[in-house]
Design a protein around this motif. Structure first.
Motif, PDB file in Angstrom:
ATOM      1  N   LEU A   1       0.904  -1.122   0.038  1.00  0.00           N
ATOM      2  CA  LEU A   1       0.007  -0.160  -0.083  1.00  0.00           C
ATOM      3  C   LEU A   1       1.050   1.241   0.039  1.00  0.00           C
ATOM      4  O   LEU A   1       0.546   2.182  -0.672  1.00  0.00           O
ATOM      5  N   ALA A   2       2.004   1.250   0.569  1.00  0.00           N
ATOM      6  CA  ALA A   2       2.775   2.556   0.773  1.00  0.00           C
ATOM      7  C   ALA A   2       3.554   2.610  -0.732  1.00  0.00           C
ATOM      8  O   ALA A   2       3.535   3.760  -1.094  1.00  0.00           O
ATOM      9  N   ARG A   3       3.732   1.654  -1.423  1.00  0.00           N
ATOM     10  CA  ARG A   3       4.455   1.676  -2.667  1.00  0.00           C
ATOM     11  C   ARG A   3       3.023   2.527  -3.583  1.00  0.00           C
ATOM     12  O   ARG A   3       3.689   3.141  -4.384  1.00  0.00           O
ATOM     13  N   GLY A   4       1.950   1.816  -3.510  1.00  0.00           N
ATOM     14  CA  GLY A   4       1.246   2.631  -4.120  1.00  0.00           C
ATOM     15  C   GLY A   4       0.818   4.111  -3.875  1.00  0.00           C
ATOM     16  O   GLY A   4       0.466   4.747  -5.042  1.00  0.00           O
ATOM     17  N   LEU A   5       0.853   4.311  -2.465  1.00  0.00           N
ATOM     18  CA  LEU A   5       0.688   5.924  -2.400  1.00  0.00           C
ATOM     19  C   LEU A   5       1.711   6.605  -2.898  1.00  0.00           C
ATOM     20  O   LEU A   5       1.774   7.851  -3.378  1.00  0.00           O
ATOM     21  N   LEU A   6       2.974   6.166  -2.938  1.00  0.00           N
ATOM     22  CA  LEU A   6       4.201   6.839  -3.352  1.00  0.00           C
ATOM     23  C   LEU A   6       4.207   7.082  -4.992  1.00  0.00           C
ATOM     24  O   LEU A   6       4.515   7.864  -5.450  1.00  0.00           O
TER      25      LEU A   6
ATOM     26  N   VAL B   1      -5.371  16.823   8.163  1.00  0.00           N
ATOM     27  CA  VAL B   1      -5.317  16.192   9.209  1.00  0.00           C
ATOM     28  C   VAL B   1      -4.771  14.959   9.075  1.00  0.00           C
ATOM     29  O   VAL B   1      -5.181  14.187   8.220  1.00  0.00           O
ATOM     30  N   THR B   2      -3.884  14.636   9.822  1.00  0.00           N
ATOM     31  CA  THR B   2      -3.025  13.390   9.472  1.00  0.00           C
ATOM     32  C   THR B   2      -2.532  12.672  10.572  1.00  0.00           C
ATOM     33  O   THR B   2      -2.269  13.198  11.829  1.00  0.00           O
ATOM     34  N   GLY B   3      -2.578  11.264  10.546  1.00  0.00           N
ATOM     35  CA  GLY B   3      -2.128  10.420  11.681  1.00  0.00           C
ATOM     36  C   GLY B   3      -0.670  10.067  11.916  1.00  0.00           C
ATOM     37  O   GLY B   3      -0.033  10.932  11.500  1.00  0.00           O
ATOM     38  N   PHE B   4      -0.361   9.099  12.321  1.00  0.00           N
ATOM     39  CA  PHE B   4       1.289   8.871  12.801  1.00  0.00           C
ATOM     40  C   PHE B   4       1.777   7.695  12.026  1.00  0.00           C
ATOM     41  O   PHE B   4       3.159   7.614  12.229  1.00  0.00           O
ATOM     42  N   GLU B   5       1.079   6.858  11.493  1.00  0.00           N
ATOM     43  CA  GLU B   5       1.542   5.485  10.872  1.00  0.00           C
ATOM     44  C   GLU B   5       2.105   6.108   9.354  1.00  0.00           C
ATOM     45  O   GLU B   5       1.699   7.019   8.953  1.00  0.00           O
ATOM     46  N   PRO B   6       3.070   5.054   8.778  1.00  0.00           N
ATOM     47  CA  PRO B   6       3.456   5.362   7.617  1.00  0.00           C
ATOM     48  C   PRO B   6       2.539   5.690   6.332  1.00  0.00           C
ATOM     49  O   PRO B   6       2.725   6.643   5.785  1.00  0.00           O
ATOM     50  N   LEU B   7       1.427   4.757   6.657  1.00  0.00           N
ATOM     51  CA  LEU B   7       0.263   5.065   5.553  1.00  0.00           C
ATOM     52  C   LEU B   7      -0.355   6.386   5.695  1.00  0.00           C
ATOM     53  O   LEU B   7      -1.022   7.011   4.824  1.00  0.00           O
ATOM     54  N   ASP B   8      -0.510   6.704   7.139  1.00  0.00           N
ATOM     55  CA  ASP B   8      -0.938   7.794   7.268  1.00  0.00           C
ATOM     56  C   ASP B   8      -0.347   9.041   6.810  1.00  0.00           C
ATOM     57  O   ASP B   8      -0.933  10.057   6.234  1.00  0.00           O
ATOM     58  N   ILE B   9       0.969   9.062   7.039  1.00  0.00           N
ATOM     59  CA  ILE B   9       1.882  10.067   6.588  1.00  0.00           C
ATOM     60  C   ILE B   9       1.696  10.279   4.923  1.00  0.00           C
ATOM     61  O   ILE B   9       1.460  11.320   4.411  1.00  0.00           O
ATOM     62  N   LEU B  10       1.758   9.153   4.522  1.00  0.00           N
ATOM     63  CA  LEU B  10       1.844   9.293   2.732  1.00  0.00           C
ATOM     64  C   LEU B  10       0.577   9.838   2.327  1.00  0.00           C
ATOM     65  O   LEU B  10       0.394  10.349   1.348  1.00  0.00           O
ATOM     66  N   GLU B  11      -0.607   9.432   2.983  1.00  0.00           N
ATOM     67  CA  GLU B  11      -1.942   9.582   2.618  1.00  0.00           C
ATOM     68  C   GLU B  11      -1.999  11.142   2.730  1.00  0.00           C
ATOM     69  O   GLU B  11      -2.681  11.813   1.923  1.00  0.00           O
ATOM     70  N   GLY B  12      -1.584  11.679   3.759  1.00  0.00           N
ATOM     71  CA  GLY B  12      -1.612  13.063   3.972  1.00  0.00           C
ATOM     72  C   GLY B  12      -0.812  13.917   3.131  1.00  0.00           C
ATOM     73  O   GLY B  12      -1.178  14.978   2.559  1.00  0.00           O
ATOM     74  N   ILE B  13       0.275  13.274   2.892  1.00  0.00           N
ATOM     75  CA  ILE B  13       1.248  13.901   1.670  1.00  0.00           C
ATOM     76  C   ILE B  13       0.397  13.954   0.335  1.00  0.00           C
ATOM     77  O   ILE B  13       0.375  14.888  -0.530  1.00  0.00           O
ATOM     78  N   ARG B  14      -0.076  12.670   0.167  1.00  0.00           N
ATOM     79  CA  ARG B  14      -0.916  12.667  -1.196  1.00  0.00           C
ATOM     80  C   ARG B  14      -1.961  13.589  -1.444  1.00  0.00           C
ATOM     81  O   ARG B  14      -1.927  14.304  -2.420  1.00  0.00           O
TER      82      ARG B  14
END
Length: 374
Positions: A12-17, A217-230
């Motif tokens: 999922l992280a690679r997909g968001l990136l 507004v963003t959470g704290f796990e890696p996918l949270d951060i990546l989704e916030g950036i996206r």
């Protein structure tokens, strides 16, 4: 554990990136205003995995780090007084004052105790009615409600030997101050999810509109951060500047009404000094007149204290996002977790501590095809 693992999924992280890379067409600078998010970013190498066009700037998101030196010195003076039991969370004990820290005070005979809740300090006050018990109340909107509850309970139960040294700060005025700075490069914000879980999102739309910056507004796990950036990058590419909630599993627009009611009862909004930044209007809380008897600053008359910041410490520039920690000449040499010049090196949420812990010492970036998790 399964719930957390779902937000650290490499695929999922690679997909968001990939989505971020496909979206971005020009350089953008985003700021996270949360030390927990900063540590996630550095620990997992998220900033190194992003396309070159996306820069992450670390903001003043560490409550320990922004506690002004004057307040630290007040804490040290109170803690050293006979008959005082000084209670604090553990991350404050190594924060340097002008010439010592709370560990040094304890080594010199002061009764300094680590507690896990302000209610623990209140219990100590009940058990030691002949002693003055002081709790060091610092933090953003997240720790303010339980601290307010402790003061409320002390007054309600007539525990007169309990007081609090307060240094609470508020995030929205800090965002406003950052955007008003002539050196500001920030074009979008990742807002701290835990702050919004208490206060809601009501203060952010006006900031986003006035400064024309997206706030996600963003959470704290890696996918949270990546989704916030996206989501932030998507808004920037579209020329939008709205507030989005990417942490809906914890944040409601109205926040936590009970916690907000407690804050309104115990505290009042006040100007606050931020270490390394200066005074930001209406950026903090102090105990209201109704609870003034439990204000340690008044009880111990520590209003005027002379302070002296280390000349080589550039933590103020780090907190404002003007430099990265390894760009400070003292980083990793004169300033280490064992010999800190500033709080950003010893706090569990400090940017300098994150860079030191995860060996970001100014070396070349990791390969961008690496996985940010696992």
């Amino acid at each position: 554990m399964k719930y957390l693992e779902e937000f650290q999924n490499p695929e999922l992280a690679r997909g968001l990136l990939a989505d971020i890379r496909a979206t971005v067409t020009r350089p953008w600078a985003l700021m996270e205003v949360c030390g927990g998010q900063t540590h996630t970013i550095i620990r997992h190498g998220i900033d190194q995995l992003l396309p070159d066009e996306v820069e992450l700037i670390h903001g003043p998101g560490c409550p320990v780090c922004v506690t002004p030196l004057e307040v630290i010195d007040k804490a040290l003076e109170i803690a050293a007084r006979p008959g005082v039991i000084f209670c604090s969370f553990g991350d404050m004990l190594r924060v340097p004052g002008t010439d010592r820290d709370l560990f040094r005070v304890r080594g010199e005979g002061g009764d300094v105790r680590v507690v896990y809740s302000p209610l623990d300090a209140l219990r100590i006050a009940e058990q030691n009615p002949q002693r003055q018990v002081v709790f060091f109340g610092i933090g953003f909107e997240t720790t303010a409600p339980p601290n307010a509850m402790a003061v409320h309970q002390a007054r309600k139960r007539g525990i007169r030997n309990f007081s609090m040294l307060v240094s609470h700060v508020r995030v929205p005025p800090a965002i406003d101050a950052i955007m008003n700075s002539p050196d500001c490069r920030v074009q979008g914000f990742l807002a701290a999810g835990h702050v919004c879980s208490v206060m809601g999102t009501g203060e952010y739309p006006e900031l986003a509109e006035r400064h024309r910056v997206p706030i996600v507004v963003t959470g704290f796990e890696p996918l949270d951060i990546l989704e916030g950036i996206r989501l932030t990058v998507r808004q920037l590419e579209r020329g939008e500047h709205t507030v989005e909630n990417a942490y809906a599993r914890a944040v409601r627009p109205e926040g936590n009404p009970a916690a907000r009611d407690m804050l309104e009862d115990v505290f009042e909004v006040a100007d606050r000094a931020w270490r390394g930044i200066g005074v930001i209007p209406a950026s903090g809380w102090r105990l209201s007149e109704r609870y003034r008897d439990h204000d340690a600053e008044y009880r111990f008359d520590v209003h005027s204290i002379a302070t002296c910041e280390p000349a080589r410490c550039r933590s103020g520039e780090v907190l404002q996002g003007l430099i990265k920690p390894h760009q400070c000449e003292a980083f990793g040499t004169d300033c280490t977790p064992r010999t800190p010049l500033g709080a950003t090196m010893v706090s569990s949420e400090g940017a300098c501590a994150a860079y030191y812990l995860y060996r970001r010492l100014g070396t070349p970036a990791a390969p961008r095809e690496a996985s940010p998790v696992g």
